[in-house]
Each structure stands twice: as structure tokens, then as C-alpha cells.
Design a protein around this motif. Structure first.
Motif, PDB file in Angstrom:
ATOM      1  N   SER A 155      34.615 -13.236  -3.586  1.00 47.72           N
ATOM      2  CA  SER A 155      35.995 -13.655  -3.850  1.00 47.72           C
ATOM      3  C   SER A 155      36.436 -13.376  -5.278  1.00 47.72           C
ATOM      4  CB  SER A 155      36.153 -15.144  -3.547  1.00 47.72           C
ATOM      5  OG  SER A 155      35.287 -15.921  -4.364  1.00 47.72           O
ATOM      6  N   GLU A 156      35.530 -12.890  -6.108  1.00 51.20           N
ATOM      7  CA  GLU A 156      35.908 -12.487  -7.470  1.00 51.20           C
ATOM      8  C   GLU A 156      36.517 -11.090  -7.491  1.00 51.20           C
ATOM      9  OE1 GLU A 156      31.771 -10.739  -6.987  1.00 51.20           O
ATOM     10  OE2 GLU A 156      32.912 -12.473  -6.280  1.00 51.20           O
TER      11      GLU A 156
ATOM     12  N   THR B 156      38.808  -7.752  -7.099  1.00 46.77           N
ATOM     13  CA  THR B 156      40.215  -7.403  -7.236  1.00 46.77           C
ATOM     14  C   THR B 156      40.655  -6.546  -6.054  1.00 46.77           C
ATOM     15  OG1 THR B 156      39.763  -5.343  -8.422  1.00 46.77           O
ATOM     16  CG2 THR B 156      39.935  -7.370  -9.751  1.00 46.77           C
ATOM     17  N   VAL B 157      41.937  -6.326  -5.940  1.00 44.56           N
ATOM     18  CA  VAL B 157      42.461  -5.465  -4.878  1.00 44.56           C
ATOM     19  C   VAL B 157      41.882  -4.060  -4.996  1.00 44.56           C
ATOM     20  CG1 VAL B 157      44.528  -4.369  -3.940  1.00 44.56           C
ATOM     21  CG2 VAL B 157      44.587  -6.780  -4.584  1.00 44.56           C
TER      22      VAL B 157
ATOM     23  N   GLN C  60      39.107  -3.090  -6.336  1.00 40.43           N
ATOM     24  CA  GLN C  60      37.701  -3.088  -5.950  1.00 40.43           C
ATOM     25  C   GLN C  60      37.550  -3.140  -4.432  1.00 40.43           C
ATOM     26  OE1 GLN C  60      36.398  -6.456  -8.325  1.00 40.43           O
ATOM     27  NE2 GLN C  60      35.328  -5.101  -9.761  1.00 40.43           N
TER      28      GLN C  60
ATOM     29  N   GLY D 291      41.181 -19.370  -8.909  1.00 35.98           N
ATOM     30  CA  GLY D 291      41.978 -18.210  -8.513  1.00 35.98           C
ATOM     31  C   GLY D 291      41.460 -17.440  -7.321  1.00 35.98           C
ATOM     32  N   ALA D 292      40.406 -17.945  -6.655  1.00 37.64           N
ATOM     33  CA  ALA D 292      39.810 -17.191  -5.538  1.00 37.64           C
ATOM     34  C   ALA D 292      40.802 -16.999  -4.399  1.00 37.64           C
ATOM     35  CB  ALA D 292      38.555 -17.906  -5.039  1.00 37.64           C
TER      36      ALA D 292
ATOM     37  N   GLN E 246      44.048 -16.960  -4.426  1.00 37.28           N
ATOM     38  CA  GLN E 246      45.114 -16.032  -4.795  1.00 37.28           C
ATOM     39  C   GLN E 246      44.631 -14.586  -4.697  1.00 37.28           C
ATOM     40  OE1 GLN E 246      48.356 -16.677  -5.423  1.00 37.28           O
ATOM     41  NE2 GLN E 246      48.652 -14.461  -5.532  1.00 37.28           N
ATOM     42  N   ARG E 247      43.415 -14.324  -5.146  1.00 38.24           N
ATOM     43  CA  ARG E 247      42.871 -12.958  -5.053  1.00 38.24           C
ATOM     44  C   ARG E 247      42.689 -12.542  -3.594  1.00 38.24           C
ATOM     45  NH1 ARG E 247      40.020 -15.003  -9.490  1.00 38.24           N
ATOM     46  NH2 ARG E 247      38.233 -15.580  -8.199  1.00 38.24           N
ATOM     47  N   ILE E 248      42.203 -13.465  -2.773  1.00 48.27           N
ATOM     48  CA  ILE E 248      42.035 -13.154  -1.353  1.00 48.27           C
ATOM     49  C   ILE E 248      43.378 -12.852  -0.708  1.00 48.27           C
ATOM     50  CG2 ILE E 248      41.358 -14.119   0.877  1.00 48.27           C
ATOM     51  CD1 ILE E 248      39.201 -15.720  -0.633  1.00 48.27           C
TER      52      ILE E 248
ATOM     53  N   GLU F  55      46.026 -11.605  -2.130  1.00 48.11           N
ATOM     54  CA  GLU F  55      46.482 -10.292  -2.578  1.00 48.11           C
ATOM     55  C   GLU F  55      45.763  -9.174  -1.820  1.00 48.11           C
ATOM     56  OE1 GLU F  55      45.857 -10.313  -6.769  1.00 48.11           O
ATOM     57  OE2 GLU F  55      47.493 -11.725  -7.177  1.00 48.11           O
ATOM     58  N   ILE F  56      44.462  -9.359  -1.593  1.00 48.47           N
ATOM     59  CA  ILE F  56      43.709  -8.366  -0.825  1.00 48.47           C
ATOM     60  C   ILE F  56      44.232  -8.303   0.609  1.00 48.47           C
ATOM     61  CG2 ILE F  56      41.436  -7.863   0.156  1.00 48.47           C
ATOM     62  CD1 ILE F  56      40.227  -8.981  -2.457  1.00 48.47           C
TER      63      ILE F  56
END
Length: 349
Positions: A125-126, A128-129, A131, A165-166, A168-170, A172-173
Motif C-alpha cells: 500500500s506504499e 504510487t500509481v 509504480q 495515506g494508504a 488515498q494511494r489505493i 488513486e491506483i
């Protein structure tokens, strides 16, 4: 310690710690049907997860990669087994390959050996899009698992401790990738609260990764000077986690994983609401102890047994399995009762 060495340690420790059979599926009993009105030859095992069509409800879950030649060979043999049995397969976390391009081959071999199969990429979950896009492109993946491993990271001597922020990153992906995103626990179970939060954020696929199979807290404790033993009994048993998630987010596609070792447990998971099931530790043990041909034979036997159990229950499709009455007892019953879930909905359907 190098990431490659750590990857191989995980494989060795996973085999040492084994499967503890604490999933809760022993508390699930089907109500026998004496007039099933089925034909074994007509049983249909097809199912769907995240829009991906699977020929059967089992796939080979994420295990390894990024650990040099030895993990290359494991992934190669797993991919051969997946191809020969028509199974989907997920690779282990690809962060190792993002940090060291020399490790890409340990993942790319899966697509090489299983060119037309369904393959899932994997990152934490760290990620980025960008990645996530790279991980998918690396193996021409049909989807991607984003794994949640808070307890493992906290127990890991060199683990991360910032989990902000996990979600939010998920999100976005999920919004930017062109393939299904599956949010996956790694062996501590997904709660109703987590499933509801993910569903409310637009996530449509969850792998519950329940407690009772490979224990990453126990694995990481083997690498610590001072062990965090309180994390080794931490988590939601797989059966209870599956029921919680289905109750909290009935619209989500669920994959049951976490210590499943038999065809009977797979059918129980499907009846509790899973759309598919995923096996890892059990299949790894078969592969490393008995070889690729034995692994292929085992997967095919499991599929045959699933059909036999479905025929006995009067279910010709995976959808019909979910209508079969079952009784929940023991610790799983008490857990669900305390969590406000009425188990009679399963026994009286």
C-alpha cells in the motif's frame, strides 16, 4: 540484510512455521442433502473476480519473487503448474524489482511460462500509481493486488512504521489503472470496518487474507532479537473475516485466502460468500517437497473434489453453492455473535 536474502528467509520460515489450521472452517458444517438432483459431469466451476473470468474458484496466491535464482525457480514452477491446471496466479511483491531491475526476471518468468493465463501483479500500500503501472507492465498482468501488511511491517526488524495515506494511494491506483485492483490482507484478516471503508472508497475487490495460515508475525519474529510474540496470535480467523466482509460490503467481490488446505474448506468459503479462493502456503509445501508434477496433480484433484462436494450439496454452479444451508458453531459462532452477525441466516436459507 539484503532484500533478496530476506525474501528467501521468508520462504524457509514459512515452511518451518507451517499452517496452524486456525482458520475457523472446522466450525462450519453443511446440512446434508439426500436428494441433490445433480449430475457430477455437469458441475460448472467457472466464476468471476473483478471482471476476470476464472475456470475454477481456486488460484495460486502471491508467494515470492525478488530473491534471486531460488525465487526465480519457484515462480517458474508455480507458473507451469498454473498453466497446466488452467489456474490464475499472483506473484509476490514486486517492490524488489522496482528497486533492483536485476530481479525483474524472477517475476517475468511467470508470464513467460503462463503466456495466456490470468496473472496478478502485487505491491504494498506504499506504492504510487506509477509504480503500480510499472508492476502491471512488467508481467503483462490482468490485475494487481495491493497488499496490507501492517502487523508484518511492525514485526519486521527493518519494516515500515508509517501507514498514513494508504487508502488515498489505493484509491488513486484504483482510479487510474486500467486493470482490476484487489486489496489484500496478508494473513491477519479483514474486518467489517475495513471492508466497508474500502467499499465506500470505490474498491470493488478484496482478498481477505485471514488468520490461520502462514503467520508473517511468527516469520518475522524469527528474525528479531526481541520477539513480539503478542502479534503471533493477532488477527481475524479466515471464516469469520469472510463473513464479516460479506455482511459489511455485500456488493464487493471477495477472495477467501488464509490457510485454506482442502477442497472442503474451499467449498465452505464459497458458501460463506467468496467468489474465489486462493492458496499459497499449502501449495508451496507440495511444490518444494514433492515437485511440480505433484503440485499439478494436487490442484487437479482439488478441482475434482470441489465438483464432488458441490454435487453432494445439490449445487451445479458456484452461485448455487451460496444457497446451501450450513451451521456455524464453536469460536466462529461466538465471534460473529459478539460482532452482531446473525448466523441463522446461513442455517435457514
Amino acid at each position: 540484510m539484503s532484500r533478496s536474502k530476506r525474501k528467501w528467509d521468508h520462504i524457509q520460515y514459512a515452511l518451518e512455521t507451517g499452517q496452524k489450521r486456525l482458520t475457523g472452517f472446522d466450525d462450519i458444517k453443511f446440512v446434508h442433502q439426500s436428494l441433490p438432483d445433480t449430475n457430477l459431469a455437469l458441475i460448472n466451476l467457472q466464476t468471476q473476480v473483478g471482471g476476470l473470468s476464472l475456470s475454477s474458484p481456486i488460484f495460486i496466491n502471491a508467494m515470492t519473487g525478488g530473491g534471486g535464482e531460488r525465487t526465480y525457480r519457484i515462480n517458474r514452477e508455480l507458473a507451469i503448474a498454473a498453466k497446466e491446471t488452467g489456474s490464475a496466479i499472483a506473484v509476490g511483491s514486486q517492490m524488489a524489482a522496482l528497486k533492483d531491475p536485476a530481479e525483474r526476471r524472477t517475476y517475468e518468468v511467470v508470464r513467460e511460462m503462463h503466456p495466456d493465463g490470468i496473472i496478478l501483479a502485487n505491491l504494498g500500500s506504499e506504492a504510487t500509481v506509477d509504480q503500480a503501472i510499472t508492476a502491471v507492465d512488467m508481467i503483462e498482468a490482468n490485475g494487481i493486488q495491493i497488499h496490507l501488511n501492517v502487523i508484518q511491517e511492525l514485526t519486521m526488524p527493518e519494516g515500515d512504521s508509517d501507514f498514513q495515506g494508504a487508502l488515498q494511494r489505493i484509491m488513486e491506483i484504483e482510479q487510474r489503472l486500467g486493470v482490476p485492483v484487489i486489496v489484500k490482507e496478508v494473513g491477519f484478516g479483514m474486518s467489517a470496518e475495513t471492508a466497508f471503508e474500502l467499499a465506500s472508497s470505490g474498491i470493488r475487490n478484496i482478498d481477505i487474507g485471514g488468520y490461520g495460515g502462514t503467520n508473517f508475525a511468527a516469520i518475522e519474529n524469527k528474525r528479531r532479537d526481541r520477539m513480539l510474540t503478542f502479534f503471533e496470535n493477532w488477527g481475524i480467523p479466515t471464516a469469520a473475516s469472510l463473513i464479516e466482509c460479506k455482511a459489511a460490503a455485500p456488493e464487493i467481490s471477495l477472495i477467501a485466502s488464509g490457510g485454506l488446505q482442502s477442497s472442503a474448506e474451499i467449498v465452505k468459503a464459497l458458501s460463506l460468500g467468496a467468489d474465489a479462493t486462493a492458496l499459497a502456503g499449502y501449495l508451496l509445501k507440495v511444490l518444494l517437497e514433492n515437485g511440480t508434477e505433484s503440485l499439478i496433480e494436487e490442484i487437479l484433484l482439488i478441482k475434482t473434489e470441489i465438483s464432488m462436494i458441490m454435487a453432494a450439496l445439490g449445487a451445479s454452479t458456484i452461485e448455487e453453492v451460496r444457497d446451501i444451508p450450513l451451521v456455524i458453531s464453536g469460536d466462529t459462532y461466538h465471534w460473529l455473535e459478539q460482532r452482531g452477525i446473525d448466523t441463522k441466516t446461513f442455517s435457514q436459507r
